[in-house]
Write a protein that holds these residues in place. Structure first.
Motif, PDB file in Angstrom:
ATOM      1  N   GLY A  86      27.500  -6.853   1.947  1.00 31.12           N
ATOM      2  CA  GLY A  86      28.761  -6.133   1.915  1.00 31.12           C
ATOM      3  C   GLY A  86      28.567  -4.629   1.948  1.00 31.12           C
ATOM      4  O   GLY A  86      29.336  -3.910   2.606  1.00 31.12           O
ATOM      5  N   THR A  87      27.551  -4.128   1.242  1.00 28.71           N
ATOM      6  CA  THR A  87      27.264  -2.687   1.268  1.00 28.71           C
ATOM      7  C   THR A  87      26.840  -2.253   2.663  1.00 28.71           C
ATOM      8  O   THR A  87      27.293  -1.211   3.170  1.00 28.71           O
ATOM      9  N   MET A  88      25.978  -3.038   3.308  1.00 29.97           N
ATOM     10  CA  MET A  88      25.552  -2.705   4.664  1.00 29.97           C
ATOM     11  C   MET A  88      26.732  -2.724   5.630  1.00 29.97           C
ATOM     12  O   MET A  88      26.890  -1.822   6.478  1.00 29.97           O
ATOM     13  N   ALA A  89      27.585  -3.746   5.515  1.00 32.30           N
ATOM     14  CA  ALA A  89      28.745  -3.845   6.403  1.00 32.30           C
ATOM     15  C   ALA A  89      29.716  -2.696   6.171  1.00 32.30           C
ATOM     16  O   ALA A  89      30.280  -2.133   7.117  1.00 32.30           O
ATOM     17  N   ALA A  90      29.936  -2.334   4.899  1.00 39.56           N
ATOM     18  CA  ALA A  90      30.844  -1.231   4.600  1.00 39.56           C
ATOM     19  C   ALA A  90      30.337   0.084   5.176  1.00 39.56           C
ATOM     20  O   ALA A  90      31.116   0.885   5.715  1.00 39.56           O
ATOM     21  N   PHE A  91      29.025   0.309   5.089  1.00 35.51           N
ATOM     22  CA  PHE A  91      28.454   1.519   5.680  1.00 35.51           C
ATOM     23  C   PHE A  91      28.650   1.526   7.189  1.00 35.51           C
ATOM     24  O   PHE A  91      29.026   2.556   7.776  1.00 35.51           O
ATOM     25  N   ILE A 152      33.035  -5.583   0.442  1.00 36.71           N
ATOM     26  CA  ILE A 152      33.293  -4.631   1.526  1.00 36.71           C
ATOM     27  C   ILE A 152      34.451  -3.704   1.164  1.00 36.71           C
ATOM     28  O   ILE A 152      34.364  -2.478   1.321  1.00 36.71           O
ATOM     29  N   VAL A 153      35.532  -4.259   0.669  1.00 33.91           N
ATOM     30  CA  VAL A 153      36.701  -3.449   0.301  1.00 33.91           C
ATOM     31  C   VAL A 153      36.346  -2.467  -0.811  1.00 33.91           C
ATOM     32  O   VAL A 153      36.712  -1.281  -0.763  1.00 33.91           O
ATOM     33  N   SER A 154      35.620  -2.928  -1.818  1.00 32.23           N
ATOM     34  CA  SER A 154      35.264  -2.067  -2.941  1.00 32.23           C
ATOM     35  C   SER A 154      34.335  -0.937  -2.514  1.00 32.23           C
ATOM     36  O   SER A 154      34.534   0.224  -2.902  1.00 32.23           O
ATOM     37  N   ARG A 156      33.878   0.290   0.557  1.00 25.53           N
ATOM     38  CA  ARG A 156      34.577   1.202   1.473  1.00 25.53           C
ATOM     39  C   ARG A 156      35.479   2.165   0.700  1.00 25.53           C
ATOM     40  O   ARG A 156      35.623   3.327   1.083  1.00 25.53           O
ATOM     41  N   SER A 157      36.077   1.693  -0.372  1.00 20.36           N
ATOM     42  CA  SER A 157      36.889   2.581  -1.207  1.00 20.36           C
ATOM     43  C   SER A 157      36.027   3.669  -1.832  1.00 20.36           C
ATOM     44  O   SER A 157      36.443   4.835  -1.925  1.00 20.36           O
ATOM     45  N   ALA A 158      34.815   3.295  -2.269  1.00 25.01           N
ATOM     46  CA  ALA A 158      33.900   4.291  -2.835  1.00 25.01           C
ATOM     47  C   ALA A 158      33.421   5.274  -1.770  1.00 25.01           C
ATOM     48  O   ALA A 158      33.255   6.472  -2.041  1.00 25.01           O
ATOM     49  N   LEU A 159      33.208   4.797  -0.552  1.00 30.19           N
ATOM     50  CA  LEU A 159      32.732   5.673   0.519  1.00 30.19           C
ATOM     51  C   LEU A 159      33.798   6.679   0.959  1.00 30.19           C
ATOM     52  O   LEU A 159      33.467   7.764   1.441  1.00 30.19           O
ATOM     53  N   ARG A 160      35.062   6.318   0.801  1.00 27.48           N
ATOM     54  CA  ARG A 160      36.131   7.229   1.216  1.00 27.48           C
ATOM     55  C   ARG A 160      36.170   8.507   0.370  1.00 27.48           C
ATOM     56  O   ARG A 160      36.631   9.541   0.844  1.00 27.48           O
ATOM     57  N   ILE A 161      35.705   8.428  -0.866  1.00 31.14           N
ATOM     58  CA  ILE A 161      35.713   9.611  -1.731  1.00 31.14           C
ATOM     59  C   ILE A 161      34.315  10.209  -1.880  1.00 31.14           C
ATOM     60  O   ILE A 161      34.118  11.127  -2.668  1.00 31.14           O
ATOM     61  N   PHE A 162      33.357   9.701  -1.124  1.00 30.31           N
ATOM     62  CA  PHE A 162      31.990  10.214  -1.193  1.00 30.31           C
ATOM     63  C   PHE A 162      31.883  11.510  -0.398  1.00 30.31           C
ATOM     64  O   PHE A 162      32.426  11.634   0.699  1.00 30.31           O
ATOM     65  N   ASP A 163      31.184  12.492  -0.963  1.00 32.64           N
ATOM     66  CA  ASP A 163      30.982  13.781  -0.300  1.00 32.64           C
ATOM     67  C   ASP A 163      29.764  13.683   0.621  1.00 32.64           C
ATOM     68  O   ASP A 163      28.622  13.719   0.167  1.00 32.64           O
ATOM     69  N   PRO A 191      29.205   2.459  -8.642  1.00 29.35           N
ATOM     70  CA  PRO A 191      30.350   1.795  -9.299  1.00 29.35           C
ATOM     71  C   PRO A 191      31.128   0.885  -8.360  1.00 29.35           C
ATOM     72  O   PRO A 191      31.521  -0.215  -8.746  1.00 29.35           O
ATOM     73  N   GLY A 192      31.355   1.339  -7.123  1.00 33.17           N
ATOM     74  CA  GLY A 192      32.051   0.495  -6.157  1.00 33.17           C
ATOM     75  C   GLY A 192      31.267  -0.765  -5.828  1.00 33.17           C
ATOM     76  O   GLY A 192      31.843  -1.851  -5.687  1.00 33.17           O
ATOM     77  N   VAL A 193      29.944  -0.643  -5.719  1.00 28.97           N
ATOM     78  CA  VAL A 193      29.104  -1.801  -5.425  1.00 28.97           C
ATOM     79  C   VAL A 193      29.138  -2.798  -6.587  1.00 28.97           C
ATOM     80  O   VAL A 193      29.264  -4.010  -6.388  1.00 28.97           O
ATOM     81  N   LEU A 194      29.031  -2.285  -7.811  1.00 26.63           N
ATOM     82  CA  LEU A 194      29.014  -3.170  -8.981  1.00 26.63           C
ATOM     83  C   LEU A 194      30.356  -3.850  -9.195  1.00 26.63           C
ATOM     84  O   LEU A 194      30.415  -5.031  -9.539  1.00 26.63           O
ATOM     85  N   ILE A 195      31.448  -3.113  -8.985  1.00 23.78           N
ATOM     86  CA  ILE A 195      32.767  -3.731  -9.139  1.00 23.78           C
ATOM     87  C   ILE A 195      32.965  -4.813  -8.087  1.00 23.78           C
ATOM     88  O   ILE A 195      33.487  -5.898  -8.368  1.00 23.78           O
ATOM     89  N   GLY A 196      32.549  -4.531  -6.865  1.00 26.24           N
ATOM     90  CA  GLY A 196      32.608  -5.564  -5.831  1.00 26.24           C
ATOM     91  C   GLY A 196      31.770  -6.771  -6.194  1.00 26.24           C
ATOM     92  O   GLY A 196      32.178  -7.921  -5.963  1.00 26.24           O
ATOM     93  N   GLY A 197      30.598  -6.527  -6.798  1.00 29.43           N
ATOM     94  CA  GLY A 197      29.755  -7.637  -7.228  1.00 29.43           C
ATOM     95  C   GLY A 197      30.391  -8.458  -8.326  1.00 29.43           C
ATOM     96  O   GLY A 197      30.279  -9.692  -8.341  1.00 29.43           O
ATOM     97  N   LEU A 198      31.085  -7.805  -9.273  1.00 33.06           N
ATOM     98  CA  LEU A 198      31.774  -8.538 -10.337  1.00 33.06           C
ATOM     99  C   LEU A 198      32.877  -9.426  -9.778  1.00 33.06           C
ATOM    100  O   LEU A 198      33.013 -10.593 -10.167  1.00 33.06           O
ATOM    101  N   PHE A 199      33.658  -8.867  -8.847  1.00 31.02           N
ATOM    102  CA  PHE A 199      34.700  -9.686  -8.232  1.00 31.02           C
ATOM    103  C   PHE A 199      34.088 -10.824  -7.424  1.00 31.02           C
ATOM    104  O   PHE A 199      34.634 -11.935  -7.382  1.00 31.02           O
ATOM    105  N   ALA A 200      32.966 -10.561  -6.758  1.00 31.81           N
ATOM    106  CA  ALA A 200      32.295 -11.611  -5.991  1.00 31.81           C
ATOM    107  C   ALA A 200      31.849 -12.740  -6.917  1.00 31.81           C
ATOM    108  O   ALA A 200      31.983 -13.927  -6.582  1.00 31.81           O
ATOM    109  N   PHE A 201      31.320 -12.392  -8.098  1.00 27.26           N
ATOM    110  CA  PHE A 201      30.882 -13.416  -9.037  1.00 27.26           C
ATOM    111  C   PHE A 201      32.067 -14.237  -9.540  1.00 27.26           C
ATOM    112  O   PHE A 201      31.986 -15.464  -9.653  1.00 27.26           O
TER     113      PHE A 201
END
Length: 268
Positions: A86-91, A152-154, A156-163, A191-201
């Motif tokens: 999901g992280t690779m796809a989001a990137f 992926i959703v989580s 991508r949300s983190a990437l939108r606010i990344f500098d 944080p976005g990756v971990l939250i996505g992982g929690l929802f995935a679990f």
């Protein structure tokens, strides 16, 4: 408003309706919890005797604790796989521009909106051809597909606010692309990756429709065992199992919320 209590009729009505909805949603849990401590082999409510026998049965009966271990193994493995993929796809979706990007995005997020039975039939048909139905590998792959969109959703949300200027700064100081990702990008979007992982679990741990198609007498997840227990016999152990699932699910969501709130506070 005085003391934080809404005084206008409209707000009182809105808060009252919100309270009724919350009560309606939590009522089954409020009934389920006492049933898990019943001393009788029945679903009589309220129980007239109290006991821990169904929790003891859950952790000592080979069928129940084997299904719990299967759910934990499938959940952890599919969560790890979905976090990486999901992280690779989001990137890729965030940084690359190509024709058909909208189609690819919709395809990756499709498991989030497809009816569960449709996904179950499709996965089951493919698995019969690949001869992996009823195997741990098959369960992990299926649950990864179902939980991948949430990561992926989580992310991508983190990437939108990344500098992204931070990556350029790291590159200008001689960091390789991998070092830039490992030392700069990943810690900030973690944080976005971990939250996505929690929802995935949570998605994997609670999934029943696809698992019902893939299960065998030897490889069976906890939700499937609960479904079979309800349909085949009267066993209050299912109430204890349901309570454990509710606790795991609520704890995972609360942890993600607290982690995200703590992250926002530290950033501020």
């Amino acid at each position: 408003m005085r003391g934080g209590i809404p005084r206008s009729p409209g707000r009182i009505f809105a808060w009252g309706m919100a309270g009724l909805v919350m009560l309606w949603l939590t009522a089954p849990v409020l009934v389920l919890l006492p049933l898990s401590f019943s001393g009788r082999r029945s679903f009589r409510f309220p129980p007239d005797t109290w006991s821990l026998r169904w929790y003891e049965n859950f952790f000592t009966d080979s069928t129940w604790h084997a299904s719990l271990l299967t759910s934990l193994k499938v959940g952890l493995l599919s969560t790890a796989a979905s976090m990486i993929l999901g992280t690779m796809a989001a990137f890729a979706l965030h940084k690359l521009y190509f024709s058909g990007k909208a189609f690819v995005t919709g395809f990756l997020l499709a498991p989030m909106i497809f009816p569960g039975v449709v996904s179950a039939i499709a996965i089951f048909g493919v698995y019969l051809t690949w001869h992996i139905s009823g195997t741990l590998t098959g369960f992990v792959a299926a649950h990864t597909v179902l939980s991948l969109p949430f990561v992926i959703v989580s992310v991508r949300s983190a990437l939108r606010i990344f500098d992204w200027e931070l990556e350029k700064a790291a590159a200008s100081l001689g960091a390789s692309p991998f070092e830039t990702f490992r030392l700069v990008t990943l810690p900030l979007i973690l944080p976005g990756v971990l939250i996505g992982g929690l929802f995935a679990f949570v998605i994997s741990f609670d999934e029943v429709v696809v698992s019902l198609f893939l299960q065998t007498p030897f490889v069976r997840t906890l939700p499937v065992q609960m479904y079979l227990s309800v349909t085949e016999s009267i066993d209050p152990t299912v109430a204890a199992a349901s309570t454990i699932i509710v606790i795991v699910t609520v704890a995972s969501i609360l942890i993600s919320m607290l982690f995200w709130q703590k992250r926002k506070t530290s950033d501020a």
